[in-house]
Design an enzyme around this catalytic site. Structure first.
Site: not given
Ligand code: GDG
Length: 485
Positions: A390, A182
């Site tokens: 990322d 990921h």
């Molecule tokens: C890894 C990789 C890759 C955020 N704050 C809250 C919350 N979130 C949710 C967002 C989004 C998710 O969390 C974050 O997803 P990301 O993709 O931006 O980042 P990572 O957690 O680092 O994920 C990344 C991913 O895996 C999938 O393959 O895209 O590059 O690092 O959905 O909305 N959700 C809630 N409360 C929050 O305060 N409920």
């Protein structure tokens, strides 16, 4: 006989609507998703983190999700606990306190996470941590073994489990095994920093299919395989390693865009959205949503917002920046340092620019409900997604899906997010250049409606195309040897 072995008839995978039931019965294979953390059946989407969001669609009736329960015990458990909900079996083990600290905080988040985000200066390597990492990967393999059926497709996720496939092979498992990374992958010169680089690569390469978010990551892995495993990949990214054919593929992750759009529409009517609206009045909202993590570029983002207020004073009192930075991995030192750093910078900016009735920067570290986030995206005139590195970044995709088509906001996106390869109609920035990001925010705030609409239309089409479901079915097609899943 355990619950899963009894559950033969239910075995089916997620693109059910794409095949007739009769056809499906013939080639049905059960999917076993393996990830470090297994969401509890009732908390789908409730926590901050991209993996659970992207995989929610993979957990369909008949499948099994295996991994850590999130609970710590005296010792790591040897036998999984099983719970079935909506036809999905959740099989989890607890981690021993010492294993958790060394495997999770130590090697996974203290060494692998910084290195794979190109931050070798933050890497903390210790042999006991690495040994615990290997031991936990072995414990996962051993606990999964008795639950496996001969035809199961095993799909392992992410950097915490790089050596699990090799452990399964050691135990004699011959099932097709896939691995999806990921987070980004690094070139050989960077991977070389890690003492067990070759062992980790060999661990991943015990799989039949190894998947990445972008073509850049896939090519970096193949370069590393050449350099450390002395193999010879062909033009399709296939190579022979220990009497097995490994194939490297690119299958970018996505979201369920239509469902997210509906969520954002509903969210507008909720109390949280109304409260935010009242607090903003006529002001434009610039929004950031991230886990509190140094890969997300938050200090640089705060600086860029400060530069906006300084260089473009026309926005003073007319704009508010809300940064939701849900706390994560607080036991790791570098995360504590980051938190203090952000507190300081937020204080500096607000001290410099606030008025008695206006605070330019709002910054919160407790998690917010998913519905509230969807409503906030919809209200935001600018979505600020500026990680330093990322794998993909699902926030960028969620922001696009949440917009009003008639009056959409503008996405400002780091060129170092995997999402930038796809979402080229965003304003693409270098997050290390505070002035460039400030200019992009200014451009976004002043962009004419027609340009906003046309950029958004293209972005939305892309977000609707590379969905979470497509990600899962593309990867599983590869894992199933090219058979449509
Ligand atoms: C890894 C990789 C890759 C955020 N704050 C809250 C919350 N979130 C949710 C967002 C989004 C998710 O969390 C974050 O997803 P990301 O993709 O931006 O980042 P990572 O957690 O680092 O994920 C990344 C991913 O895996 C999938 O393959 O895209 O590059 O690092 O959905 O909305 N959700 C809630 N409360 C929050 O305060 N409920």
């Amino acid at each position: 006989m355990n619950e899963v072995l009894k559950n033969k008839v239910l075995s089916r995978s997620f693109s059910v609507e794409r095949a007739s039931m009769a056809g499906l019965q013939a080639k049905m294979k059960r999917t076993i998703i393996v990830s470090n953390r297994v969401p509890s059946p009732h908390e789908k989407g409730a926590t901050a983190g991209g993996l659970a969001v992207g995989l929610a669609d993979a957990a369909t009736p008949g499948s099994m999700w295996f991994g850590w329960s999130g609970k710590r015990a005296l010792e790591t458990s040897t036998k999984a606990e099983m719970v079935t909900a909506d036809g999905v079996t959740y099989a989890t083990i607890d981690l021993g306190e010492r294993d958790y600290t060394r495997f999770y905080n130590g090697f996974a988040n203290g060494a692998l996470w910084p290195l794979f985000h190109f931050r070798s200066g933050l890497l903390m390597f210790s042999r006991p941590d690495y040994e615990a990492y290997r031991a936990v990967n072995r414990a996962f393999a051993k606990a999964l073994l008795p639950l496996l059926q001969p035809d199961d497709l095993i799909w392992i996720h992410d950097y915490q489990l790089l050596t699990m496939a090799a452990e399964l092979r050691e135990l004699g498992v011959v099932n097709r095994i896939g691995f999806f990374m990921h987070i980004p992958f690094v070139p050989p010169a960077l991977l070389a920093v890690l003492p067990p680089a070759a062992e980790l690569l060999a661990g991943m390469s015990a799989c039949d299919v190894v998947g990445f978010q972008t073509e850049r990551d896939r090519l970096a892995y193949l370069d590393c395989a050449k350099a450390f495993l002395n193999v010879n990949p062909d033009r399709e990214g296939r190579f022979a390693f220990r009497e097995r054919q490994v194939q490297a593929v690119t299958t970018p992750i996505g979201i369920d865009a239509d469902r997210f759009t509906e969520l954002a529409e509903r969210a507008e009517l909720t109390g949280d959205a109304k409260r935010l609206n009242e607090s903003l009045g006529e002001r434009a909202l610039v929004l950031g949503v991230d886990r509190l993590d140094y890969s997300k570029g938050l200090p640089q983002r705060f600086d860029a917002f400060g530069r906006l207020l300084y260089c473009f004073p026309q926005h003073l009192r007319k704009v508010a920046f809300l940064q939701i930075a849900a706390r994560s991995r607080q036991e790791v030192g570098s995360y504590q340092t980051l938190r203090r750093e952000l507190d300081r910078r937020a204080g500096d900016i607000n001290g410099e620019f606030s008025d008695f009735d206006w605070v330019p920067l709002r910054y919160m570290t407790h998690p917010v409900k998913r519905t509230a986030i969807a409503g906030f995206y919809r209200r935001a005139r600018v979505g600020l997604v500026t990680p330093l590195r990322d794998g993909m970044n699902l926030v960028a995709k969620e922001y696009v899906a949440a917009q009003y088509e008639a009056n959409p906001g503008v996405l400002v996106l780091s060129r170092f997010a995997g999402a930038a390869d796809e979402l080229t109609e965003a304003l693409i920035v270098n997050p290390f250049d505070a002035d460039e990001v400030a200019e992009a925010i200014h451009t976004a705030l002043t962009m004419p409606l027609q340009e906003r609409q046309s950029r958004h239309k293209s972005l939305l089409a892309k977000v609707r195309h590379t969905t979470a479901r497509r990600f899962c079915s593309d990867f599983l097609d590869h894992l199933n040897g090219g058979v449509q899943h």
